[in-house]
Design a protein around this motif. Structure first.
Motif, PDB file in Angstrom:
ATOM      1  N   VAL A  17       0.855  -1.186   0.000  1.00  0.00           N
ATOM      2  CA  VAL A  17       0.000   0.000   0.000  1.00  0.00           C
ATOM      3  C   VAL A  17       0.894   1.241   0.000  1.00  0.00           C
ATOM      4  CG1 VAL A  17      -1.727   1.304   1.289  1.00  0.00           C
ATOM      5  CG2 VAL A  17      -1.824  -1.180   1.262  1.00  0.00           C
ATOM      6  N   GLU A  18       0.591   2.174  -0.901  1.00  0.00           N
ATOM      7  CA  GLU A  18       1.271   3.466  -0.923  1.00  0.00           C
ATOM      8  C   GLU A  18       0.232   4.547  -0.641  1.00  0.00           C
ATOM      9  OE1 GLU A  18       3.320   4.185  -4.595  1.00  0.00           O
ATOM     10  OE2 GLU A  18       4.527   2.368  -4.395  1.00  0.00           O
ATOM     11  N   VAL A  19       0.551   5.411   0.307  1.00  0.00           N
ATOM     12  CA  VAL A  19      -0.371   6.488   0.663  1.00  0.00           C
ATOM     13  C   VAL A  19       0.316   7.825   0.393  1.00  0.00           C
ATOM     14  CG1 VAL A  19      -1.726   7.545   2.499  1.00  0.00           C
ATOM     15  CG2 VAL A  19      -1.407   5.056   2.469  1.00  0.00           C
ATOM     16  N   THR A  20      -0.358   8.668  -0.363  1.00  0.00           N
ATOM     17  CA  THR A  20       0.114  10.034  -0.588  1.00  0.00           C
ATOM     18  C   THR A  20      -0.955  10.975  -0.066  1.00  0.00           C
ATOM     19  OG1 THR A  20      -0.806  10.021  -2.828  1.00  0.00           O
ATOM     20  CG2 THR A  20       1.521   9.459  -2.608  1.00  0.00           C
ATOM     21  N   GLY A  21      -0.538  12.163   0.313  1.00  0.00           N
ATOM     22  CA  GLY A  21      -1.520  13.088   0.861  1.00  0.00           C
ATOM     23  C   GLY A  21      -1.173  14.535   0.623  1.00  0.00           C
ATOM     24  N   GLU A  22      -2.181  15.360   0.778  1.00  0.00           N
ATOM     25  CA  GLU A  22      -2.030  16.806   0.675  1.00  0.00           C
ATOM     26  C   GLU A  22      -2.356  17.392   2.045  1.00  0.00           C
ATOM     27  OE1 GLU A  22      -4.014  20.551  -1.738  1.00  0.00           O
ATOM     28  OE2 GLU A  22      -4.408  18.516  -2.425  1.00  0.00           O
ATOM     29  N   VAL A  37      -4.859   6.372  -1.556  1.00  0.00           N
ATOM     30  CA  VAL A  37      -4.295   5.075  -1.204  1.00  0.00           C
ATOM     31  C   VAL A  37      -4.219   4.234  -2.474  1.00  0.00           C
ATOM     32  CG1 VAL A  37      -4.552   3.016   0.230  1.00  0.00           C
ATOM     33  CG2 VAL A  37      -5.347   5.241   1.084  1.00  0.00           C
ATOM     34  N   LEU A  38      -3.011   3.826  -2.834  1.00  0.00           N
ATOM     35  CA  LEU A  38      -2.799   2.931  -3.967  1.00  0.00           C
ATOM     36  C   LEU A  38      -2.530   1.548  -3.416  1.00  0.00           C
ATOM     37  CD1 LEU A  38      -2.341   2.227  -6.943  1.00  0.00           C
ATOM     38  CD2 LEU A  38       0.034   3.026  -6.670  1.00  0.00           C
ATOM     39  N   VAL A  39      -3.417   0.617  -3.708  1.00  0.00           N
ATOM     40  CA  VAL A  39      -3.293  -0.761  -3.248  1.00  0.00           C
ATOM     41  C   VAL A  39      -2.672  -1.567  -4.385  1.00  0.00           C
ATOM     42  CG1 VAL A  39      -4.510  -2.786  -2.379  1.00  0.00           C
ATOM     43  CG2 VAL A  39      -5.323  -0.494  -1.785  1.00  0.00           C
ATOM     44  N   LYS A  40      -1.481  -2.114  -4.140  1.00  0.00           N
ATOM     45  CA  LYS A  40      -0.766  -2.889  -5.156  1.00  0.00           C
ATOM     46  C   LYS A  40      -0.875  -4.368  -4.810  1.00  0.00           C
ATOM     47  CE  LYS A  40       2.705   0.567  -6.316  1.00  0.00           C
ATOM     48  NZ  LYS A  40       4.153   0.794  -6.508  1.00  0.00           N
ATOM     49  N   LEU A  41      -1.497  -5.109  -5.692  1.00  0.00           N
ATOM     50  CA  LEU A  41      -1.696  -6.543  -5.497  1.00  0.00           C
ATOM     51  C   LEU A  41      -0.951  -7.315  -6.570  1.00  0.00           C
ATOM     52  CD1 LEU A  41      -5.557  -6.472  -4.953  1.00  0.00           C
ATOM     53  CD2 LEU A  41      -3.826  -6.699  -3.177  1.00  0.00           C
ATOM     54  N   GLU A  42      -0.422  -8.466  -6.209  1.00  0.00           N
ATOM     55  CA  GLU A  42       0.156  -9.385  -7.183  1.00  0.00           C
ATOM     56  C   GLU A  42      -0.491 -10.741  -6.984  1.00  0.00           C
ATOM     57  OE1 GLU A  42       4.393  -9.668  -7.319  1.00  0.00           O
ATOM     58  OE2 GLU A  42       4.660  -7.511  -7.496  1.00  0.00           O
ATOM     59  N   GLY A  43      -0.668 -11.448  -8.086  1.00  0.00           N
ATOM     60  CA  GLY A  43      -1.233 -12.785  -8.030  1.00  0.00           C
ATOM     61  C   GLY A  43      -2.280 -12.976  -9.106  1.00  0.00           C
ATOM     62  N   ASP A  44      -2.907 -14.127  -9.045  1.00  0.00           N
ATOM     63  CA  ASP A  44      -3.982 -14.441  -9.985  1.00  0.00           C
ATOM     64  C   ASP A  44      -5.273 -13.914  -9.366  1.00  0.00           C
ATOM     65  OD1 ASP A  44      -5.391 -15.439 -12.105  1.00  0.00           O
ATOM     66  OD2 ASP A  44      -5.382 -17.506 -11.391  1.00  0.00           O
ATOM     67  N   ILE A  45      -5.588 -12.647  -9.664  1.00  0.00           N
ATOM     68  CA  ILE A  45      -6.675 -11.931  -9.000  1.00  0.00           C
ATOM     69  C   ILE A  45      -7.616 -11.349 -10.041  1.00  0.00           C
ATOM     70  CG2 ILE A  45      -7.231 -10.036  -7.427  1.00  0.00           C
ATOM     71  CD1 ILE A  45      -4.233 -10.301  -6.481  1.00  0.00           C
ATOM     72  N   GLN A  79      -4.053  -1.599  -8.155  1.00  0.00           N
ATOM     73  CA  GLN A  79      -3.128  -1.961  -9.224  1.00  0.00           C
ATOM     74  C   GLN A  79      -2.853  -3.455  -9.080  1.00  0.00           C
ATOM     75  OE1 GLN A  79       0.450   0.450  -9.586  1.00  0.00           O
ATOM     76  NE2 GLN A  79       1.619  -1.396  -9.962  1.00  0.00           N
ATOM     77  N   ILE A  80      -3.088  -4.224 -10.147  1.00  0.00           N
ATOM     78  CA  ILE A  80      -2.878  -5.669 -10.086  1.00  0.00           C
ATOM     79  C   ILE A  80      -1.801  -6.062 -11.077  1.00  0.00           C
ATOM     80  CG2 ILE A  80      -3.923  -7.941 -10.420  1.00  0.00           C
ATOM     81  CD1 ILE A  80      -6.632  -6.628  -9.777  1.00  0.00           C
ATOM     82  N   ASN A  81      -0.811  -6.811 -10.576  1.00  0.00           N
ATOM     83  CA  ASN A  81       0.221  -7.389 -11.432  1.00  0.00           C
ATOM     84  C   ASN A  81       0.050  -8.896 -11.398  1.00  0.00           C
ATOM     85  OD1 ASN A  81       1.491  -4.938 -12.112  1.00  0.00           O
ATOM     86  ND2 ASN A  81       2.550  -4.935 -10.140  1.00  0.00           N
TER      87      ASN A  81
END
Length: 84
Positions: A17-22, A37-45, A79-81
């Motif tokens: 998880v990457e969180v950026t803010g103002e 909040v950018l949720v980065k997932l890897e796998g067969d999803i 984001q899914i890889n």
């Protein structure tokens, strides 16, 4: 998000998880105005299931987003890889 996806039998191999803010100036502090909040997932999803899990998590189950929703705009994306 992970618990929901596991119940849907999705194969998650990595989760980040990457969180950026103002922020803005308020006296001597700098409270958040907005967060993404950018949720980065890897796998067969399945992307639709991942989006649904995120929607449920942020809109219904997450106590942090519920605590902030009156004073901080929170957005999120998935984001899914897939494994190669």
């Amino acid at each position: 998000i992970i618990a929901i996806l596991k119940k849907q039998r999705q194969n998650i191999t990595s989760y980040k998880v990457e969180v950026t803010g103002e922020r803005y100036e308020l006296d001597d502090s700098k409270p958040f105005k907005s967060m993404h909040v950018l949720v980065k997932l890897e796998g067969d999803i399945n992307p639709d299931k991942a989006q649904k899990a995120a929607d449920l998590s942020f809109d219904k189950y997450c106590s942090v987003s519920k605590s902030f929703d009156k004073c901080v705009e929170i957005t999120y994306s998935i984001q899914i890889n897939k494994p190669s």
